[in-house]
Design an enzyme around this catalytic site. Structure first.
Site, mmCIF file in Angstrom:
data_model
loop_
_atom_site.group_PDB
_atom_site.id
_atom_site.type_symbol
_atom_site.label_atom_id
_atom_site.label_comp_id
_atom_site.label_asym_id
_atom_site.label_seq_id
_atom_site.Cartn_x
_atom_site.Cartn_y
_atom_site.Cartn_z
ATOM 1 N N LYS A 1 -2.976 -1.848 15.772
ATOM 2 C CA LYS A 1 -2.491 -1.074 16.919
ATOM 3 C C LYS A 1 -3.618 -0.905 17.921
ATOM 4 O O LYS A 1 -4.784 -0.785 17.540
ATOM 5 C CB LYS A 1 -2.056 0.317 16.458
ATOM 6 C CG LYS A 1 -0.839 0.312 15.575
ATOM 7 C CD LYS A 1 -0.284 1.733 15.463
ATOM 8 C CE LYS A 1 1.002 1.749 14.697
ATOM 9 N NZ LYS A 1 0.843 1.981 13.256
ATOM 10 N N GLU B 1 0.829 -1.222 0.000
ATOM 11 C CA GLU B 1 0.000 0.000 0.000
ATOM 12 C C GLU B 1 0.862 1.269 0.000
ATOM 13 O O GLU B 1 2.056 1.225 0.320
ATOM 14 C CB GLU B 1 -0.945 0.008 1.201
ATOM 15 C CG GLU B 1 -0.245 0.008 2.545
ATOM 16 C CD GLU B 1 -1.121 0.534 3.687
ATOM 17 O OE1 GLU B 1 -1.601 1.680 3.580
ATOM 18 O OE2 GLU B 1 -1.288 -0.187 4.683
#
Ligand code: PSU
Ligand code: MN
Length: 303
Positions: A160, A25
């Site tokens: 995260k 990405e």
């Protein structure tokens, strides 16, 4: 082939001859890391994919064209422009393409463009998910919806804990997305190898990852598969240090009233600033680790 898609010649040749290709990405370059480490990392990741026997295809939108495979100059351009490049999710592609603008692809749009090009395996750092407080903000990343619909294997280091990891897993369960732990029963939390949450399945080899993905295709299921690969032990962070930084970043985000697509880039940048170079070094290493696994899995998949 889609009229808005440009597949870089090396990637097109690899796909035509049945060689393994790994998608990458561009939001991780423009919004996920500071310059110049972002460019150095993106180029090093491509090298690691090549050394592990696959062809890298970094994905982005340039001048309204959906690009599968960037040149080193294009990667430098994304890294230098950083947050000045529009972060492009699924809803952004129609207008960006119509206007001939640039866009940094998130997990969502990288999956979309990879699938259009015929690429099945995608390596990144972390995915978006259900944000903490989503019960009231309704902030749920489009990445989860894309995993439910688009047949690409996403190899990441978990998510995260800027996110609510428990709710993220619930969402993926509801939408039928298999969550695999590579060599682990626990969902890794990006900077750390553990989170306290269990994954659906533990798989220990690239061959077995490829086998599960192949069956998902043969069953005719539309969605993708999420592979979570824990950060190597030697680069993992002290949970107390990283969690304190994340809590501080979330407090600042609320105080400043930041919302919508700006939330994740703000949190990523603040966590990196608060923890200094330590979290950046860990971030880079876990991406390298995911790239190597993705290349080996893409190789197993074409066998
Ligand atoms: N989480 C990370 N690093 C990242 C991102 C998320 O640890 O770089 C980026 C990815 O591009 C991901 C996007 O697809 O943020 C999710 O943004 P949002 O939460 O706005 O959907
Ligand atoms: Mn969001």
């Amino acid at each position: 082939m889609n009229k808005y898609l440009d597949v870089n010649p090396e990637v097109a040749a690899a796909l035509a001859s049945g060689k393994p290709v790994v998608a990458l990405e561009s939001t991780i370059i423009s919004h996920g890391m500071p310059y110049p480490q972002n460019v150095q990392t993106a180029l090093a990741v491509e090298d690691i994919i090549r050394k592990n026997g696959a062809v890298p295809a970094t994905i982005a939108v340039i001048g309204g064209r959906l690009k599968a495979g960037l040149t080193p100059e294009e990667i430098e351009y994304f890294g230098k422009k950083g947050q000045a490049i529009a972060k492009a999710s699924r809803r952004d592609l129609p207008v960006l393409c119509a206007r001939g603008e640039d866009g940094a692809t998130t997990v969502t749009t990288t999956m979309i463009i990879a699938h259009m090009a015929g690429i099945q395996v995608f390596a990144t750092g972390g995915i978006g998910g259900v944000h903490r407080g989503a019960e009231t903000t309704m902030d749920i990343s489009a990445d989860l919806e894309e995993l439910a619909h688009t047949p690409v294997m996403v190899i990441c280091a978990g998510a995260k804990s800027i996110l609510d990891l428990g709710l993220t897993l619930e969402y993926l369960e509801t939408h039928g997305v298999p969550v695999i732990g590579f060599g682990t029963e626990e969902l890794p939390a990006f900077y750390t190898r553990t989170s306290g949450f269990r994954v659906d399945y533990r798989i220990d080899t690239p061959q077995d990852l490829a086998a599960a993905f192949r069956v998902q295709r043969e069953l005719g299921f539309p969605g993708g598969m999420l592979v979570t690969n824990p950060i190597p032990e030697e680069f993992s962070m002290d949970p107390a240090v990283i969690n304190a930084a994340i809590d501080q970043a979330i407090d600042e985000c609320r105080e400043k009233g930041i919302h919508g697509k700006a939330t994740t880039p703000f949190l990523l940048a603040r966590v990196a600033e608060i923890t200094g170079g330590d979290s950046l070094a860990s971030n880079i290493q876990l991406v390298f680790n995911n790239a190597a696994l993705a290349a080996r899995t893409a190789s197993a998949l074409v066998k």
